[in-house]
Design a protein around this motif. Structure first.
Motif, PDB file in Angstrom:
ATOM      1  N   PRO A   1      47.178  46.852  36.636  1.00  0.00           N
ATOM      2  CA  PRO A   1      47.391  45.124  37.260  1.00  0.00           C
ATOM      3  C   PRO A   1      49.281  45.057  37.899  1.00  0.00           C
ATOM      4  N   HIS A   2      50.386  44.890  37.611  1.00  0.00           N
ATOM      5  CA  HIS A   2      51.122  44.591  38.603  1.00  0.00           C
ATOM      6  C   HIS A   2      51.447  45.286  39.935  1.00  0.00           C
ATOM      7  N   LEU A   3      51.376  47.027  39.565  1.00  0.00           N
ATOM      8  CA  LEU A   3      50.961  47.647  41.054  1.00  0.00           C
ATOM      9  C   LEU A   3      50.057  46.577  42.291  1.00  0.00           C
ATOM     10  N   ILE A   4      48.969  46.638  42.084  1.00  0.00           N
ATOM     11  CA  ILE A   4      47.784  46.509  42.653  1.00  0.00           C
ATOM     12  C   ILE A   4      47.997  44.858  42.926  1.00  0.00           C
ATOM     13  N   ALA A   5      48.880  43.824  42.638  1.00  0.00           N
ATOM     14  CA  ALA A   5      49.234  42.849  42.782  1.00  0.00           C
ATOM     15  C   ALA A   5      50.203  43.252  43.593  1.00  0.00           C
ATOM     16  N   TYR A   6      50.730  43.475  43.549  1.00  0.00           N
ATOM     17  CA  TYR A   6      52.263  43.841  44.753  1.00  0.00           C
ATOM     18  C   TYR A   6      51.873  44.631  45.663  1.00  0.00           C
ATOM     19  N   THR A   7      50.397  45.530  45.581  1.00  0.00           N
ATOM     20  CA  THR A   7      50.022  46.464  46.821  1.00  0.00           C
ATOM     21  C   THR A   7      49.599  45.131  47.394  1.00  0.00           C
ATOM     22  N   ILE A   8      48.780  44.405  47.230  1.00  0.00           N
ATOM     23  CA  ILE A   8      47.757  43.371  47.696  1.00  0.00           C
ATOM     24  C   ILE A   8      48.708  42.160  48.258  1.00  0.00           C
ATOM     25  N   VAL A   9      49.496  41.991  47.317  1.00  0.00           N
ATOM     26  CA  VAL A   9      51.043  40.813  48.897  1.00  0.00           C
ATOM     27  C   VAL A   9      51.508  41.335  49.553  1.00  0.00           C
ATOM     28  N   ASP A  10      51.716  42.924  49.404  1.00  0.00           N
ATOM     29  CA  ASP A  10      52.699  43.239  50.650  1.00  0.00           C
ATOM     30  C   ASP A  10      51.455  43.823  51.759  1.00  0.00           C
ATOM     31  N   THR A  11      50.934  44.724  50.932  1.00  0.00           N
ATOM     32  CA  THR A  11      49.795  43.984  52.857  1.00  0.00           C
ATOM     33  C   THR A  11      49.287  42.386  53.493  1.00  0.00           C
ATOM     34  N   ALA A  12      49.644  41.855  52.583  1.00  0.00           N
ATOM     35  CA  ALA A  12      49.516  40.034  53.361  1.00  0.00           C
ATOM     36  C   ALA A  12      51.127  40.201  53.587  1.00  0.00           C
ATOM     37  N   THR A  13      52.219  41.138  53.672  1.00  0.00           N
ATOM     38  CA  THR A  13      53.326  40.766  54.592  1.00  0.00           C
ATOM     39  C   THR A  13      53.322  41.895  55.818  1.00  0.00           C
ATOM     40  N   ASP A  14      52.482  42.604  55.754  1.00  0.00           N
ATOM     41  CA  ASP A  14      51.850  43.595  56.517  1.00  0.00           C
ATOM     42  C   ASP A  14      51.594  42.850  57.651  1.00  0.00           C
ATOM     43  N   LEU A  15      50.888  41.559  58.272  1.00  0.00           N
ATOM     44  CA  LEU A  15      50.028  41.043  59.055  1.00  0.00           C
ATOM     45  C   LEU A  15      50.561  40.501  59.754  1.00  0.00           C
ATOM     46  N   ALA A  16      49.944  40.423  61.687  1.00  0.00           N
ATOM     47  CA  ALA A  16      51.022  39.320  62.219  1.00  0.00           C
ATOM     48  C   ALA A  16      51.511  37.878  61.195  1.00  0.00           C
ATOM     49  N   THR A  17      52.458  36.955  61.883  1.00  0.00           N
ATOM     50  CA  THR A  17      52.940  36.388  61.600  1.00  0.00           C
ATOM     51  C   THR A  17      52.371  34.849  61.553  1.00  0.00           C
ATOM     52  N   ASP A  18      51.515  34.627  61.984  1.00  0.00           N
ATOM     53  CA  ASP A  18      50.395  33.326  61.807  1.00  0.00           C
ATOM     54  C   ASP A  18      49.241  33.726  61.000  1.00  0.00           C
ATOM     55  N   LEU A  19      48.852  34.478  61.530  1.00  0.00           N
ATOM     56  CA  LEU A  19      48.030  35.390  60.150  1.00  0.00           C
ATOM     57  C   LEU A  19      47.850  34.753  58.329  1.00  0.00           C
TER      58      LEU A  19
END
Lengths: 301, 301
Positions: A190-208
């Motif tokens: 669960p922690h690995l997945i939570a870290y990963t999905i939040v990291d997926t969001a950090t890869d998005l363009a700034t406005d998104l």
């Protein structure tokens, strides 16, 4: 009084919460705290959790009948070497680390003959770190898993179990390797997945990314809380429990692939079946009384 | 009074919460509720959320100046056909569905000329379902996204926005397709992953599954809460927002593969970097005031 002198090596969220319990109930004649950071030691003094503070583990453990290691796992070998000269021959050495097999390897060889190793893991926590984040109620109605070796001294195990019971915890004895398998599923994945999905969001363009934050109350928020946990602690968990984590990650990836296929093919019945059978597990969690998220009570220091 | 007559088609967690707001503040002269299930209608009556109840959407919408559809998305085409004969020519039709592009396709063709379609989505919820689970404070300080077409009547949009503002909600206007992209990340992917990881646990041997439940407070618990959400609602979300979900799922899978590799190779620095940069997103969530989990106040019916 349960102990003459308890030495905490490291005193973050978990260590400071346990120290608060010991202080509250007068379970030790003396609490010695060792930590690397002067700020941490100052906080332990300010919070009245330490009768003595030091940066030297050997000094903290001198005369202690219980040593409780509450640092990230990667610090264990160096701590073991540093504290070894100060350990009393009949000392109990315990810890609160999230992986247990590695404790025998990293601490065991450095302990004097007659010392009792009783590794432990309280299944409790919040996303906050550091001595200020702790509170005495953290372990109330939570499980603490103890993983002593088969030939461990029963009296030493009882003393550690008694301390956790005083903290309000339920006790479960378990083989260390089995602990690491179970926690790989309930905690590490669960922690690995939570870290990963939040990291997926950090890869998005700034406005998104700003929009993701703004509308996070729709599910994402809960992942950001889990992914706010201490980075050093979690790095060490994944390095020390590699095989078990990779095994459950393989199962999860298979299941996620099946879900992706069901979505792509528009297989609503398959999705409905999965979304329905997962409810049984949720009911189990609620029936076990493990569904409430602990929070530090208002006004508690 | 904002509306002469509001017709709710479906009245679960979201619908009943909004009906509570309308009742509390006296925003409508009459609340009509249509639902398929007699139990749901009885609950709406018992909770004093309905001045009239019916299983016939056309009867509920007759004379209504606002129709609020609060059912799973898959019901929209049938509802549109059923209610069409009863709609007043100047009616506002809105909804609370989690996917927005499909609303134009499923409702639009059935509305009479002069009817105003103002799709909406309150970014709020709990893991509980049904009319009893609702509460008037659910939308307080949460965003409601409205996705009217570019040529929508501004007065109709203002009336819907005014209702959500009365519920304590913040309003965001957005293109429907963009909404579906943003929510795929913030809501649909997190739910898919939570359902999947809980389903991975349901595949375990019974004794191991019991241990997972027992020690769920270590992270898994939060996933079980998300995965307790309504199965029909979520099946429909994944069927209706397939492309956007598959796109973000692809990104997530790439990132998870990179994490797996870092664990396998023992790349602690890589793990530490990810676990550190995810904290910035968490800070953003807290700064936006979206970090608290809403709960039904004690004693509220």
């Amino acid at each position: 009084m349960m102990f003459r002198r308890v030495a905490f090596i490291g005193i973050g969220l978990i260590g400071s919460s346990l120290a608060r319990v010991i202080r509250r109930d007068g379970l030790a004649g003396h609490i010695a705290v060792a930590a690397r950071s002067p700020d941490t030691l100052a906080a332990a003094t300010r919070l009245d959790l330490a009768d003595s503070v030091t940066t030297d583990p050997a000094e903290a453990v001198a005369g202690a009948d219980l040593v409780m290691i509450c640092t990230p796992l990667s610090a264990y070998p160096a701590i073991a070497r540093a504290m070894a000269p100060g350990l009393a021959p009949d000392v109990i050495v315990s810890d609160v680390g999230s992986v247990k097999s590695c404790v025998f390897k990293d601490l065991g060889p450095h302990l004097p003959p007659g010392a009792h190793l009783v590794p432990g893991h309280p299944i409790a926590g919040t996303e906050h770190s550091g001595p200020e984040a702790g509170f005495a109620e953290l372990f109330q109605n939570r499980w603490t898993i103890l993983t002593p070796a088969e030939d461990a001294d029963p009296a030493a195990v009882d003393k550690v179990a008694g301390l956790w019971k005083a903290a309000g915890s339920l006790i479960q004895m378990m083989d260390a390797a089995h602990h690491d398998q179970v926690l790989a599923i309930t905690s590490h994945l669960p922690h690995l997945i939570a870290y990963t999905i939040v990291d997926t969001a950090t890869d998005l363009a700034t406005d998104l990314q700003q929009e993701v934050i703004k509308f996070s109350a729709s599910g994402f928020r809960d992942f950001t809380r889990i992914a706010a946990s201490d980075p050093v602690m979690w790095r060490d968990v994944f390095l020390q429990n590699r095989e078990a984590v990779l095994e459950v990650l393989g199962r999860f990836t298979e299941d996620l692939t099946a879900m992706r296929r069901a979505i792509r093919r528009g297989e609503g019945d398959e999705l409905f079946d999965v979304f329905t059978r997962t409810r049984a597990i949720r009911r189990g969690v609620i029936e076990m009384g493990q569904d409430d998220v602990p929070e530090k009570p208002e006004g508690e220091v």
